[in-house]
Motif scaffolding. Sequence first.
Motif, mmCIF file in Angstrom:
data_model
loop_
_atom_site.group_PDB
_atom_site.id
_atom_site.type_symbol
_atom_site.label_atom_id
_atom_site.label_comp_id
_atom_site.label_asym_id
_atom_site.label_seq_id
_atom_site.Cartn_x
_atom_site.Cartn_y
_atom_site.Cartn_z
ATOM 1 N N ILE A 56 -2.804 0.750 -3.935
ATOM 2 C CA ILE A 56 -4.167 0.292 -4.161
ATOM 3 C C ILE A 56 -4.577 -0.599 -2.999
ATOM 4 C CG2 ILE A 56 -5.692 -1.016 -5.706
ATOM 5 C CD1 ILE A 56 -3.727 -0.297 -7.973
ATOM 6 N N GLY A 57 -5.623 -0.199 -2.288
ATOM 7 C CA GLY A 57 -6.071 -0.964 -1.127
ATOM 8 C C GLY A 57 -6.063 -0.098 0.107
ATOM 9 N N ASP A 58 -5.419 -0.562 1.161
ATOM 10 C CA ASP A 58 -5.399 0.172 2.427
ATOM 11 C C ASP A 58 -4.338 1.263 2.424
ATOM 12 O OD1 ASP A 58 -7.485 -1.241 3.592
ATOM 13 O OD2 ASP A 58 -6.161 -2.812 4.337
ATOM 14 N N LYS A 59 -4.583 2.265 3.213
ATOM 15 C CA LYS A 59 -3.727 3.440 3.256
ATOM 16 C C LYS A 59 -2.368 3.129 3.870
ATOM 17 C CE LYS A 59 -3.655 8.248 4.869
ATOM 18 N NZ LYS A 59 -4.392 9.278 5.639
ATOM 19 N N LEU A 60 -1.324 3.661 3.240
ATOM 20 C CA LEU A 60 0.041 3.603 3.756
ATOM 21 C C LEU A 60 0.692 4.962 3.530
ATOM 22 C CD1 LEU A 60 1.528 0.183 2.543
ATOM 23 C CD2 LEU A 60 1.258 0.903 4.913
ATOM 24 N N THR A 61 1.825 5.171 4.160
ATOM 25 C CA THR A 61 2.593 6.385 3.905
ATOM 26 C C THR A 61 2.954 6.471 2.427
ATOM 27 O OG1 THR A 61 3.539 6.193 6.118
ATOM 28 C CG2 THR A 61 4.625 7.707 4.598
#
Length: 470
Positions: free
Chosen positions: A62-67
């Motif tokens: 939830i929030g910014d994109k990560l792998t």
Amino acid sequence: MIFQKFEDIDLNNFPILIFGSGPAGISAAIELESKKIPSIIIEAGQKEYNEKSQEFYKGEIIGDKLTDLSESRLRQLGGTSGHWGGWSKPLESYNLEKWPIKKNDLDKYTNKTCSILEIKNKFRKSKLNEYFNQIEFQYSQVRFGEKYFQYIKKSKMVHLILNCHLSHFESENKTIKNAVCISNNSIKKLNSKYFILACGGIENSRILLWSKEKNKDAIYENLPIGEYWMNHPWIISGIGVINKKKLKTKLGNSYINYEGPLHFAATKKLVKDKQSLSAAIYMNAKEDTKIYKEVIKDILCLAPEFGKKIARNIFYKDLKCGNIFMNLEEPPSKSNKIMLDNFTKDKFDIPRVKLFYKKSHDSLLTAKKFLEEFANFCREEDIGRIALKNNIYELENFENMGGYHHLGGTRMGLYKNNSVVDPDLKVHNLNNLYILGSSNFTTGGYTNPTFTILQFSLRLANKLAKKVLS
């Protein structure tokens, strides 16, 4: 020795149970063996990669994109070393200043860590100026599952059980009594004198949080489990050209000569003077030559005379030309955290994780400050030219190209209000539960975490050996 079922093992012979067969768990077990102390490694996955097993690692970001969380870590023998890049280097001394330990506490395990990783104990550093050092990484080819499967199979001290899922811990009087596991679709309660949780930078928090849910007295209520989670943003921060020959001339005998990328890192003075975080950049010596023309166009606009000079010598081996890759530190933040998702559960009815994550503006600001100072250095010394990406120069954003370094969540510290484990990696208010892995990191630094994880694994194994033998 490798066992298929717990009925074949007399648990009374094993004073230490280790959960997780990644670099942390295996290294601890091998070190305990050297002290003649038997242990059992309990691995939730199989010997090889298995898609059904990976399903357990699914979670929501939830929030910014990560792998994706089911891709950035591996549930198998050897853990995430099955796809790690092998970059190895100790943390900088100044990166440990906010930790409750000193660099000397880890340095004594450096030689053995290098031996395990099959690399040289050679991490040279050369001063460019007061703000930058040329640095050196070593690159390990070790995959722990491949390296140690036959070793464990023949060992009389290190034992392994695969396909055994740790659900949670049960405690009594501040002591862990049982580890509740699921094996062959049946529940097993395992007891031992000491327990080591080494399941990774997400699962360590998940298991502790679930243990607290299942047994309210198991863990101190207010421990910040899952909080202060961090990542190492890996970004393309700009483009540039470095004249390797001129750099050699400037540094003289101090130049670090090796094949591979050129690495440069921030010094403590840069971090202090510019009130930034630590960071490092590298330029790949094998950059695709198709990018050269684009780089030269940009450099010609920024610095026409220098651009003409390098354009005439574009294929000289002394030029490193292309993208500038950057490893950034993130500050520990309570709002970046792991929580249980009580509405989404896995096959064993255990909540999956929710990871709340927002990139830090401080990291973005660090990227800009670092590159501006480095560009000034290159221009003043006439060894190259650096151009920042516009989104970094304007402090708009950065694109994170990875999210494989999961740091924090069970951070180390002296006090229960802002940490989960003490300097000996023991969970606060519990007598016999220890945690291994990057989830213990107090701060992240810029350096890949595996080397430091192994140092801590050897350190913990030695401390527990003294307890067992006393």
